[in-house]
Write a protein that holds these residues in place. Structure first.
Motif, PDB file in Angstrom:
ATOM      1  N   ASP A  40       1.045  -1.202  -0.062  1.00  0.00           N
ATOM      2  CA  ASP A  40       0.107  -0.078  -0.087  1.00  0.00           C
ATOM      3  C   ASP A  40       0.816   1.414  -0.154  1.00  0.00           C
ATOM      4  O   ASP A  40       1.871   1.353   0.761  1.00  0.00           O
ATOM      5  CB  ASP A  40      -0.611   0.056   1.068  1.00  0.00           C
ATOM      6  N   GLY A  41       0.552   2.304  -0.832  1.00  0.00           N
ATOM      7  CA  GLY A  41       1.367   3.258  -0.851  1.00  0.00           C
ATOM      8  C   GLY A  41       0.670   4.533  -0.475  1.00  0.00           C
ATOM      9  O   GLY A  41      -0.463   5.031  -0.538  1.00  0.00           O
ATOM     10  N   GLY A  42       1.452   5.461   0.214  1.00  0.00           N
ATOM     11  CA  GLY A  42       0.961   6.791   0.753  1.00  0.00           C
ATOM     12  C   GLY A  42       0.131   6.706   1.786  1.00  0.00           C
ATOM     13  O   GLY A  42      -0.235   5.651   2.349  1.00  0.00           O
ATOM     14  N   PRO A  43      -0.060   8.055   2.478  1.00  0.00           N
ATOM     15  CA  PRO A  43      -1.175   7.885   3.538  1.00  0.00           C
ATOM     16  C   PRO A  43      -2.338   7.412   3.162  1.00  0.00           C
ATOM     17  O   PRO A  43      -3.069   7.646   2.111  1.00  0.00           O
ATOM     18  CB  PRO A  43      -0.934   9.448   3.914  1.00  0.00           C
ATOM     19  N   GLY A  44      -2.791   6.812   4.308  1.00  0.00           N
ATOM     20  CA  GLY A  44      -4.455   6.140   4.081  1.00  0.00           C
ATOM     21  C   GLY A  44      -4.989   5.382   5.307  1.00  0.00           C
ATOM     22  O   GLY A  44      -4.186   5.266   6.286  1.00  0.00           O
ATOM     23  N   LEU A  77       0.901  13.530  -1.937  1.00  0.00           N
ATOM     24  CA  LEU A  77       0.231  12.349  -1.677  1.00  0.00           C
ATOM     25  C   LEU A  77       0.631  11.377  -2.659  1.00  0.00           C
ATOM     26  O   LEU A  77       1.035  10.210  -2.352  1.00  0.00           O
ATOM     27  CB  LEU A  77      -1.429  12.145  -1.236  1.00  0.00           C
ATOM     28  N   PHE A  78       0.438  11.781  -3.840  1.00  0.00           N
ATOM     29  CA  PHE A  78       0.417  10.802  -5.117  1.00  0.00           C
ATOM     30  C   PHE A  78       1.516  10.931  -6.126  1.00  0.00           C
ATOM     31  O   PHE A  78       1.513  10.288  -6.860  1.00  0.00           O
ATOM     32  CB  PHE A  78      -1.131  10.804  -5.749  1.00  0.00           C
ATOM     33  N   GLY A  79       2.323  11.958  -5.862  1.00  0.00           N
ATOM     34  CA  GLY A  79       3.512  12.293  -6.454  1.00  0.00           C
ATOM     35  C   GLY A  79       3.172  12.904  -7.862  1.00  0.00           C
ATOM     36  O   GLY A  79       4.102  12.985  -8.652  1.00  0.00           O
ATOM     37  N   GLU A  80       2.222  13.327  -8.062  1.00  0.00           N
ATOM     38  CA  GLU A  80       1.983  14.212  -9.415  1.00  0.00           C
ATOM     39  C   GLU A  80       0.558  15.178  -9.210  1.00  0.00           C
ATOM     40  O   GLU A  80      -0.251  14.853  -8.255  1.00  0.00           O
ATOM     41  CB  GLU A  80       1.653  13.255 -10.651  1.00  0.00           C
ATOM     42  N   LYS A 125      -9.668  15.422   5.084  1.00  0.00           N
ATOM     43  CA  LYS A 125      -8.752  15.931   3.608  1.00  0.00           C
ATOM     44  C   LYS A 125      -8.314  14.460   2.936  1.00  0.00           C
ATOM     45  O   LYS A 125      -8.397  14.374   1.782  1.00  0.00           O
ATOM     46  CB  LYS A 125      -7.926  16.682   4.206  1.00  0.00           C
ATOM     47  N   LEU A 126      -7.925  13.684   3.945  1.00  0.00           N
ATOM     48  CA  LEU A 126      -7.405  12.374   3.226  1.00  0.00           C
ATOM     49  C   LEU A 126      -8.440  11.559   2.184  1.00  0.00           C
ATOM     50  O   LEU A 126      -8.355  11.283   1.372  1.00  0.00           O
ATOM     51  CB  LEU A 126      -6.735  11.568   4.253  1.00  0.00           C
ATOM     52  N   ARG A 127      -9.489  11.548   2.906  1.00  0.00           N
ATOM     53  CA  ARG A 127     -10.887  10.942   2.159  1.00  0.00           C
ATOM     54  C   ARG A 127     -10.985  11.781   0.969  1.00  0.00           C
ATOM     55  O   ARG A 127     -11.196  11.084  -0.446  1.00  0.00           O
ATOM     56  CB  ARG A 127     -11.960  11.075   3.134  1.00  0.00           C
ATOM     57  N   GLN A 128     -10.978  13.023   0.930  1.00  0.00           N
ATOM     58  CA  GLN A 128     -11.347  13.792  -0.161  1.00  0.00           C
ATOM     59  C   GLN A 128     -10.387  13.532  -1.233  1.00  0.00           C
ATOM     60  O   GLN A 128     -10.349  13.372  -2.536  1.00  0.00           O
ATOM     61  CB  GLN A 128     -11.347  15.309   0.158  1.00  0.00           C
ATOM     62  N   LEU A 129      -8.974  13.719  -0.803  1.00  0.00           N
ATOM     63  CA  LEU A 129      -7.937  13.376  -1.794  1.00  0.00           C
ATOM     64  C   LEU A 129      -7.948  12.182  -2.398  1.00  0.00           C
ATOM     65  O   LEU A 129      -7.825  11.764  -3.782  1.00  0.00           O
ATOM     66  CB  LEU A 129      -6.523  13.288  -1.151  1.00  0.00           C
TER      67      LEU A 129
END
Length: 287
Positions: free
Chosen positions: A16-20, A266-269, A224-228
Motif C-alpha cells: 500500500d502506498g501513501g497515507p491512508g 500524496l500521489f507524486g503528481e 482531507k485524506l478522504r477527499q484526496l
C-alpha cells in the motif's frame, strides 16, 4: 496483491502506498495475522498504537480493525481456520480479556524471528509457483504444515505483546468506529465535521480527542485524506469522460491550488497530470 490458497490457510502478499486508512472486519471463520515485509518503524498505527517493523498483528475472527499508514508499506498476511491448533493457541489470551469485536494482539518479535517468518512465507509462494500443477496439492499440504510449525515457533519466541485497544484508546474506539461507519455508508457524499459530530452524538472536542488518540490525527485531517483519495479514484476511473474541474467540485474542492499541492505530496503528481494520463489511456469511444 498476491494470493495463495494452501490446503486450508490463505497467504497474501500486498503493498500500500501513501497515507491512508484501512478499516474493516475480519472473516468470522479465520484468525488473521499480519506483519510488515518492509522495514519501516512507526509508519503504521493499529487502533492508535504505533507498529514497529517486527510487530506481528493478531486479529481474532469477526474483529474490527483500523490501520493508519503514513507512507508506503509492504506486508504479509495469513488467514488461519479458527480451529487450527496455532490459532487456538494464540486466541484465548485475546478473547478472555476483551470483547472479540475489539480485542487484538500486537506481538513484538525479535528482528531475526520476524525476518525468518517473512522469508518462510516467501519460500512458500515460490514453492507453489514453481511446481507443476499436478504436484501442487501435495506441495500445498506440505507447505501449510511447515508454515504452521513456523508460526508456532514464532509464537514461542515472541519478545512481548500488548492487548488492543489499551486503556488510553478504549474510550475512543466507539466514537471513531461510529464515525468511520457513518462515512463508509455515505461513500459519494461530501461530509463535513458537523455531520460526523451529529452521527456520533458527541461534542467536537470529544471527537477530536478520540481521533487523535485512536488514529493519530484530527477528524479534519481524516476528511482531507478522504477527499484526496476520492478524487484520485475518480480521476483514474473517469479519465476523459469527466472534466477535472467537475470532478474536483463534485468532491467539495474549493481551493484548487492548495488541493493540488496536497495531491502531489500524496500521489507524486498534480491532479492535472493524473487526469491527462488517465485520459490518454482511456479507449476512444468514437472509434
Amino acid at each position: 496483491m498476491k494470493y495463495l490458497a494452501l490446503r486450508r490457510a490463505i497467504l497474501q502478499f500486498g503493498a500500500d502506498g501513501g497515507p491512508g486508512i484501512v478499516h474493516g472486519v475480519t472473516d468470522p471463520n479465520f484468525t488473521t495475522l499480519i506483519i510488515q515485509s518492509s522495514n519501516f518503524d512507526d509508519r503504521v498505527l493499529l487502533d492508535g498504537a504505533r507498529c514497529q517493523a517486527s510487530d506481528l498483528v493478531i486479529l481474532p475472527p469477526g474483529c474490527h480493525f483500523t490501520f493508519v499508514r503514513s507512507g508506503h508499506v509492504e506486508w504479509v498476511a495469513w488467514s488461519l481456520p479458527r480451529e487450527e491448533s496455532i490459532a487456538t493457541k494464540i486466541l484465548p489470551a485475546v478473547t478472555s480479556q476483551a470483547p472479540p469485536k475489539t480485542a487484538k494482539h500486537l506481538v513484538r518479535l525479535p528482528e531475526r524471528i520476524a525476518s525468518r517468518l517473512i522469508e518462510a512465507s516467501r519460500q512458500a509462494l515460490r514453492s507453489i509457483s514453481d511446481s507443476a500443477p499436478a504436484d501442487r496439492p501435495v506441495i500445498a499440504w506440505e507447505t501449510e504444515l511447515a508454515l504452521m510449525d513456523e508460526l508456532a515457533y514464532v509464537w514461542d519466541n515472541r519478545a512481548s505483546e500488548v492487548l488492543l485497544p489499551n486503556n488510553y484508546t478504549v474510550g475512543s474506539e466507539r466514537i471513531v468506529l461510529e464515525a468511520l461507519e457513518f462515512v463508509r455508508k455515505n461513500p459519494e457524499s461530501i461530509i463535513h465535521i458537523k455531520d460526523i459530530v451529529k452521527a456520533t452524538k458527541v461534542e467536537y472536542r470529544t471527537l477530536l480527542r478520540a481521533f487523535e488518540r485512536y488514529l493519530g490525527f484530527s477528524p479534519k485531517h481524516y476528511l482531507k485524506l478522504r477527499q484526496l483519495n476520492l478524487v484520485y479514484h475518480e480521476i483514474r476511473h473517469m479519465g476523459s469522460a469527466g472534466r477535472l474541474v467537475d470532478i474536483l467540485v463534485a468532491h467539495g474542492v474549493t481551493e484548487f491550488g492548495r488541493f493540488a499541492g496536497r495531491y502531489r505530496w500524496l500521489f507524486g503528481e498534480l491532479p492535472s497530470e493524473a487526469h491527462r494520463r488517465s485520459s490518454a489511456l482511456r479507449p476512444d469511444k468514437s472509434l
